[in-house]
Design a protein around this motif. Structure first.
Motif, PDB file in Angstrom:
ATOM      1  N   ILE A 117      30.639  37.907  32.947  1.00 25.81           N
ATOM      2  CA  ILE A 117      31.579  36.965  31.809  1.00 25.81           C
ATOM      3  C   ILE A 117      31.899  38.092  30.692  1.00 25.81           C
ATOM      4  O   ILE A 117      32.868  37.948  30.035  1.00 25.81           O
ATOM      5  CB  ILE A 117      31.223  35.737  31.423  1.00 25.81           C
ATOM      6  CG1 ILE A 117      32.235  35.129  30.677  1.00 25.81           C
ATOM      7  CG2 ILE A 117      29.988  35.658  30.604  1.00 25.81           C
ATOM      8  CD1 ILE A 117      33.521  34.641  31.439  1.00 25.81           C
ATOM      9  N   LYS A 118      30.864  39.053  30.502  1.00 31.49           N
ATOM     10  CA  LYS A 118      30.893  39.942  29.389  1.00 31.49           C
ATOM     11  C   LYS A 118      32.087  40.981  29.968  1.00 31.49           C
ATOM     12  O   LYS A 118      32.327  41.737  28.899  1.00 31.49           O
ATOM     13  CB  LYS A 118      29.856  40.491  29.122  1.00 31.49           C
ATOM     14  CG  LYS A 118      28.700  39.481  28.488  1.00 31.49           C
ATOM     15  CD  LYS A 118      27.544  40.310  27.620  1.00 31.49           C
ATOM     16  CE  LYS A 118      27.031  41.495  28.547  1.00 31.49           C
ATOM     17  NZ  LYS A 118      25.778  42.117  27.566  1.00 31.49           N
ATOM     18  N   THR A 119      32.193  41.292  31.077  1.00 32.52           N
ATOM     19  CA  THR A 119      33.030  42.348  31.595  1.00 32.52           C
ATOM     20  C   THR A 119      34.646  42.087  31.051  1.00 32.52           C
ATOM     21  O   THR A 119      35.132  41.190  31.306  1.00 32.52           O
ATOM     22  CB  THR A 119      33.038  42.596  33.075  1.00 32.52           C
ATOM     23  OG1 THR A 119      31.798  42.374  33.530  1.00 32.52           O
ATOM     24  CG2 THR A 119      33.457  43.991  33.506  1.00 32.52           C
ATOM     25  N   PRO A 120      35.370  43.129  30.560  1.00 30.97           N
ATOM     26  CA  PRO A 120      36.507  42.868  30.013  1.00 30.97           C
ATOM     27  C   PRO A 120      37.596  42.658  31.292  1.00 30.97           C
ATOM     28  O   PRO A 120      37.510  42.994  32.347  1.00 30.97           O
ATOM     29  CB  PRO A 120      36.912  44.025  29.399  1.00 30.97           C
ATOM     30  CG  PRO A 120      35.834  44.961  28.921  1.00 30.97           C
ATOM     31  CD  PRO A 120      34.611  44.363  30.129  1.00 30.97           C
ATOM     32  N   ILE A 165      39.043  43.224  25.653  1.00 29.60           N
ATOM     33  CA  ILE A 165      38.128  44.642  25.577  1.00 29.60           C
ATOM     34  C   ILE A 165      36.705  44.320  25.977  1.00 29.60           C
ATOM     35  O   ILE A 165      35.999  43.201  25.994  1.00 29.60           O
ATOM     36  CB  ILE A 165      38.180  45.048  24.167  1.00 29.60           C
ATOM     37  CG1 ILE A 165      37.720  44.414  23.082  1.00 29.60           C
ATOM     38  CG2 ILE A 165      39.627  45.514  23.918  1.00 29.60           C
ATOM     39  CD1 ILE A 165      37.384  44.860  21.751  1.00 29.60           C
ATOM     40  N   GLN A 209      37.442  38.414  27.977  1.00 32.21           N
ATOM     41  CA  GLN A 209      37.771  39.177  26.868  1.00 32.21           C
ATOM     42  C   GLN A 209      38.792  40.411  27.102  1.00 32.21           C
ATOM     43  O   GLN A 209      38.435  40.849  28.194  1.00 32.21           O
ATOM     44  CB  GLN A 209      36.445  40.055  26.004  1.00 32.21           C
ATOM     45  CG  GLN A 209      35.746  38.632  25.247  1.00 32.21           C
ATOM     46  CD  GLN A 209      36.249  37.839  24.390  1.00 32.21           C
ATOM     47  OE1 GLN A 209      37.284  38.169  23.761  1.00 32.21           O
ATOM     48  NE2 GLN A 209      35.615  36.543  24.318  1.00 32.21           N
TER      49      GLN A 209
END
Lengths: 237, 516
Positions: free
Chosen positions: B148-151, B516, B514
Motif C-alpha cells: 500500500i506504500k508503493t506509489p 509519489i 499515493q
C-alpha cells in the motif's frame, strides 16, 4: 506488548500513572507522529518529515529520532530533548473507536502503569481525578490537531508539493546507510506554485509549517552527530 | 495530395479501443490546452460494447499514467485487480499437476547471463519459470505485486491488470472528455462522405450533420465500418493456424466475499481449447474457448461447468452463460488512405496472451507519435504503420501457436491437428528448428518495441518442456548458481513483505495509493 483497553472506572479504579516513566515509553521509537500545532517546538531539535503509514500508505508527519529500527537517539536513560512530542507524553493513553464513538483507551502493560505508584485516575467514589480530566483534554486537543495535520498534508498533496527525500549517510565509523521512505516539501515546486494555490496555502496558515519542516531538515546533521557519538562510545567500551 | 495539415482526428467507436486511442493522442498532443490537434469521438447511443473480464500487459500502466489517470480510480471504477502473468495448466501433458508460469518479471540476470543451459544441464528441481523468476511463487501464494506504500503505477514485482473492459471504456470516456479535451458526439453514423481523391471527408450523422476530419480512426469493433465496410480491405482469416472460433463466457461470483483473488490469469487447457479464469475483486470472469470444428457447444458447456464446479462451494448451474462467436484473423492492411483501424476493427485473436489491449496501446502510441504533419506524408506513415502492425500480428499468431505446437497431449484430434505441419507458420517452424541449438534472444526479435520480449518466448518454450542443446561451456555452474540463489532469496523476502492480493485491493479501495 501493547494491550489497549477502553478506560472504565470499574476496571481501572485503582490504576495509577507514574508520570516519571511516561517518556520512557518512547525509548524505542524511531519515528513519532507529530502534529502541526507543535511544529514550532519540535523544529528546535528534531528533523520533521513526511512518511507513509505501513498500514494505510497515507502520509504522516513524523519527528525522526534515529536511524535503525527502534533506535531513539534522544533517549539516554531519560529524554534528552528540550521538548517531548505530544504523542509520547500522551502515553499510556490512546483514543480508540467504539461504535464510531471516540473512547479513551489505556495500555495496561505500559511501564508507567501500576497499582502502586503515581497519579490516580479515579477517586474512591469512581469519579475521574483532575489528572485524568487534564489527560482527556490533551487527548481531545491532539485529536483535533491530528485532523488539522491531515488537512495540511492533503493540501500539500493537492498542490503536488511532496517529494521523496532519499538519504545516503556515512557514519563516523564508515558505515553507510541508504534510507528511503522520507518525504519533504519540494522547494522548487513551492517557488513555482501558481498564485491562487499559494494564496490558499497562505490563508490556511500552512506556509509557516511548510518552512518549519524545510528548516528542520538541518537537524539530520545533528542526529547523525548523535549517532556518531553513540557509535564512538560503543567503540570505547 | 497537398500539404494540408492534419488537425482534426475523428474516432469512430466508443469501446475501450476508441477511448484508449483518444486518450493517448489527446494527452500527447495536449488537446485540452487549445492545441491545434482536435480529437472527436463519435459513438452510437446504444451499441452494446463487449465487456468481459480482460487482461492487460504491463504497458497499460505507462499508457494510463501518461494520460494522467489515477491508478486508485482505475481500481475503484473499473473493477481492476493485479495480474502478475499467466499460469498455463494442462497444456503439456494434460495431467492434474501439469502447469507452468509465464510471469511478467524477466528471468534473473536476463541481460547478463543465459540460464537456460545451466537450468537444463543440472536438471534443476524446479520448472524453468520458477527457477529463474520469483514471480510464480508470489502468484501461487496469492500475493499482490506491491504494498500500500508503493506509489501509483510503481511495482515491486512487475504487473499488469485484470479489469472490466466495458467499465474501462466508460472510465476513460469521462477522463478524456473532462480532462483531456476530447469532444464526444453520441450519434449514429449513417454514411461515409468521400472526398474527390478517395479519402474520407466526413462521417454523416443522424443528428449532428457531417463530422469532417483529416484522419479517421476506425474503432468500430467487429463491424469494421470504415476499413472493412467502406474501403473493403480484406480480412485474412487465421483459423487454419489457431482453430478456436467460439467462447462461452460466464461471470462467477465468489463463494465468500473474502475469497482470495488470483493475481494471475489461469488458462487451463481442455480437450478442444482452453478455459480462462480472470479474478476481478467482485467476481471471476471464466470462459471456455474452443474450436467448433473439434467440439460441440454442448461439449464446451460441459467442460466449462466441470471446471467451475471442481472448486468446492461453486455451482455453475445457476449462472447465465453467454456464447461469443470469434473470428480469428486480421485485415490485410490497417491504415488505408486517411483511415486507420485500431482494436477489433483491425483484427481479433483468442485472448490467450491478452494481446488485444496491448495492441490497441501500441497502435495508438504509434499513430500519436507519428501523427502525420500533412496529407502528403500520411502515406509514408501509413506504410510504416502497416509494416509494423503486420509484424505484430505475425508475432502474436506465432507466439500463440507456440503454446499449442509443443504439447504432448494426444487425447483429441484438436491437439493432434495443432501439431500438423501445415497448421504451423513457416517462420515458427524455422525458429523452433534454430532453438534446438540456441535459446531465444534479442536477435530473434530485433524491434525496439516488440509485442512479446524474448523472455516471454523462453518462458513458454521451456515451460512446455522444450530442450535446447546449449553449448555447455558458455556458462559455468558456479556462476549460474549465484543467480538461482538470488531468485530464492528474493522469493523468501517478497513472500514475507507482500500482502495478499485481496488485502491490498481492499486497502486501495479504502485509502488509495499515493501518487509519489
Amino acid at each position: 506488548m501493547t494491550k489497549l483497553t477502553a478506560l472504565s472506572p470499574e476496571r481501572h479504579k485503582h490504576f495509577k500513572i507514574d508520570t516519571n516513566r511516561i517518556e520512557a515509553q518512547g525509548a524505542h521509537e524511531r519515528l513519532v507522529p507529530v502534529v502541526i500545532a507543535e511544529f514550532s517546538k519540535l523544529v528546535v531539535q528534531y528533523p520533521v518529515v513526511f512518511t507513509k503509514s505501513e498500514e494505510t500508505g497515507e502520509f504522516l508527519c513524523v519527528a525522526v529520532l534515529g536511524f535503525e529500527p527502534k533506535e531513539n537517539l534522544f533517549w539516554q536513560e531519560s529524554w534528552q530533548g528540550i521538548y517531548t512530542p505530544l504523542n509520547v507524553i500522551r502515553q499510556p493513553f490512546f483514543v480508540g473507536k467504539e461504535k464510531d464513538e471516540n473512547v479513551v483507551c489505556i495500555d495496561e502493560h505500559a511501564k508507567s502503569v501500576s497499582l502502586e505508584r503515581g497519579e490516580a485516575l479515579f477517586d474512591e467514589d469512581g469519579r475521574e481525578t483532575a489528572f485524568l480530566t487534564d489527560i482527556k483534554a490533551m487527548l481531545a486537543q491532539l485529536l483535533n490537531a491530528e485532523e488539522e495535520t491531515k488537512k495540511f498534508i492533503r493540501a500539500l498533496l493537492d498542490c503536488d508539493l511532496l517529494v521523496a527525500m532519499p538519504l545516503e549517510i556515512t557514519f563516523g565509523n564508515g558505515d553507510k546507510r541508504s534510507i528511503r521512505g522520507f518525504y519533504t516539501v519540494d522547494e522548487a515546486k513551492l517557488d513555482n506554485l501558481a498564485a491562487e494555490k499559494l494564496v490558499s496555502l497562505q490563508q490556511a496558515k500552512y506556509l509557516s509549517p511548510i518552512y518549519m519542516m524545510i528548516a528542520s531538515l538541518g537537524h539530520f546533521y545533528s542526529l547523525i552527530q548523535m549517532k556518531n557519538n553513540r557509535l564512538a562510545e560503543h567503540a570505547d567500551t | 495530395m497537398s500539404e494540408k495539415p492534419i488537425k482534426r482526428i475523428v474516432i469512430l467507436g466508443g469501446g475501450s479501443a476508441g477511448w484508449l486511442t483518444a486518450g493517448v493522442i489527446a494527452a500527447e498532443h495536449q488537446c485540452h490546452k487549445n492545441s491545434h490537434i482536435q480529437v472527436t469521438l463519435i459513438e452510437s447511443p446504444n451499441v452494446a460494447t463487449i465487456g468481459v473480464g480482460e487482461g492487460t500487459w504491463p504497458t497499460m500502466r505507462a499508457t494510463l499514467k501518461k494520460m494522467g489517470v489515477s491508478e486508485t480510480e482505475l481500481f475503484t471504477k473499473c473493477d481492476a485487480s493485479f495480474k502478475q502473468g499467466a499460469k498455463f495448466a494442462k497444456w503439456v501433458s494434460g495431467a492434474d499437476d501439469d502447469y507452468y508460469y509465464h510471469p511478467l518479471v524477466l528471468p534473473v540476470g536476463f541481460h547478463e547471463i543465459d540460464l537456460v543451459g545451466p537450468w537444463q544441464n543440472q536438471n534443476h528441481p524446479e520448472a524453468f519459470g520458477d527457477a529463474v523468476c520469483f514471480q510464480g511463487a508470489l502468484c501461487e501464494a496469492g500475493r499482490a505485486p506491491k504494498q500500500i506504500k508503493t506509489p501509483e503505477y510503481d511495482a515491486i514485482a512487475n504487473y499488469a491488470y485484470h479489469l472490466n473492459s466495458e467499465k474501462l471504456g466508460l472510465f476513460l470516456k469521462k477522463h478524456c472528455t473532462e480532462k483531456l479535451g476530447v469532444k464526444n458526439i453520441v450519434d449514429h453514423v449513417e454514411r461515409v462522405v468521400s472526398a474527390d481523391n478517395g479519402d474520407i471527408a466526413a462521417l454523416a450523422t443522424a443528428q449532428h450533420g457531417d463530422i469532417e476530419g483529416d484522419l479517421f480512426i476506425d474503432c468500430s469493433g467487429f463491424a469494421s465500418v470504415l476499413l472493412g465496410g467502406h474501403y473493403g480491405i480484406s480480412f485474412l482469416g487465421k483459423k487454419h493456424i489457431l482453430f478456436n472460433d467460439c467462447a462461452l463466457a460466464v461471470q462467477v461470483p465468489y463463494s465468500q466475499a473474502d475469497d482470495p483473488i488470483a493475481s494471475h490469469t489461469i488458462s487451463t487447457a481442455h480437450q478442444a481449447g482452453w478455459i480462462w479464469d480472470i479474478g476481478l475483486p467482485t467476481r471471476r470472469g471464466v470462459g471456455c474457448v474452443y474450436s467448433s470444428a473439434h467440439c460441440s457447444d454442448e461439449e464446451a458447456y460441459v467442460s466449462l461447468v466441470n471446471y467451475i464446479n471442481a472448486t468446492p462451494g461453486y455451482n455453475a448451474d445457476e449462472l447465465s452463460i453467454r456464447k461469443i462467436p470469434m473470428k480469428p484473423g486480421h485485415r490485410a492492411q490497417f491504415w488505408h488512405r486517411n483511415c486507420v483501424a485500431v482494436g477489433m476493427s483491425a483484427g481479433f485473436i483468442e485472448p490467450l496472451e491478452a494481446s488485444a489491449l496491448v495492441l490497441v496501446e501500441m497502435s495508438a502510441a504509434m499513430i500519436s507519435a507519428e501523427l502525420p504533419a500533412n496529407r502528403e506524408v500520411m502515406d509514408i506513415v501509413a506504410k510504416r504503420f502497416n509494416r509494423r502492425v503486420t509484424h505484430y500480428w505475425d508475432t502474436i499468431i506465432e507466439f500463440l501457436k507456440l503454446h499449442y505446437v509443443l504439447t504432448q497431449r494426444n487425447d483429441s484430434d484438436y491437439w493432434r491437428d495443432h501439431l500438423r505441419q501445415e497448421t504451423v507458420p513457416a517462420e515458427l517452424t524455422e525458429r523452433l528448428h534454430l532453438w534446438r541449438y540456441q535459446t531465444p534472444n534479442k536477435y530473434d526479435f530485433p524491434l525496439a518495441e516488440e509485442m512479446f520480449p524474448a523472455a516471454s518466448w523462453q518462458y513458454v518454450l521451456y515451460g512446455m518442456g522444450f530442450r535446447t542443446s546449449c553449448r555447455s561451456e558458455k556458462v559455468g555452474q558456479r556462476e549460474s548458481q549465484i543467480y538461482f540463489d538470488k531468485v530464492n532469496r528474493i522469493k523468501a523476502q517478497l513472500l514475507n513483505q507482500l500482502p495478499s492480493n485481496r488485502e491490498l485491493i481492499n486497502k486501495i479501495h479504502q485509502f488509495g495509493l499515493q501518487k509519489i
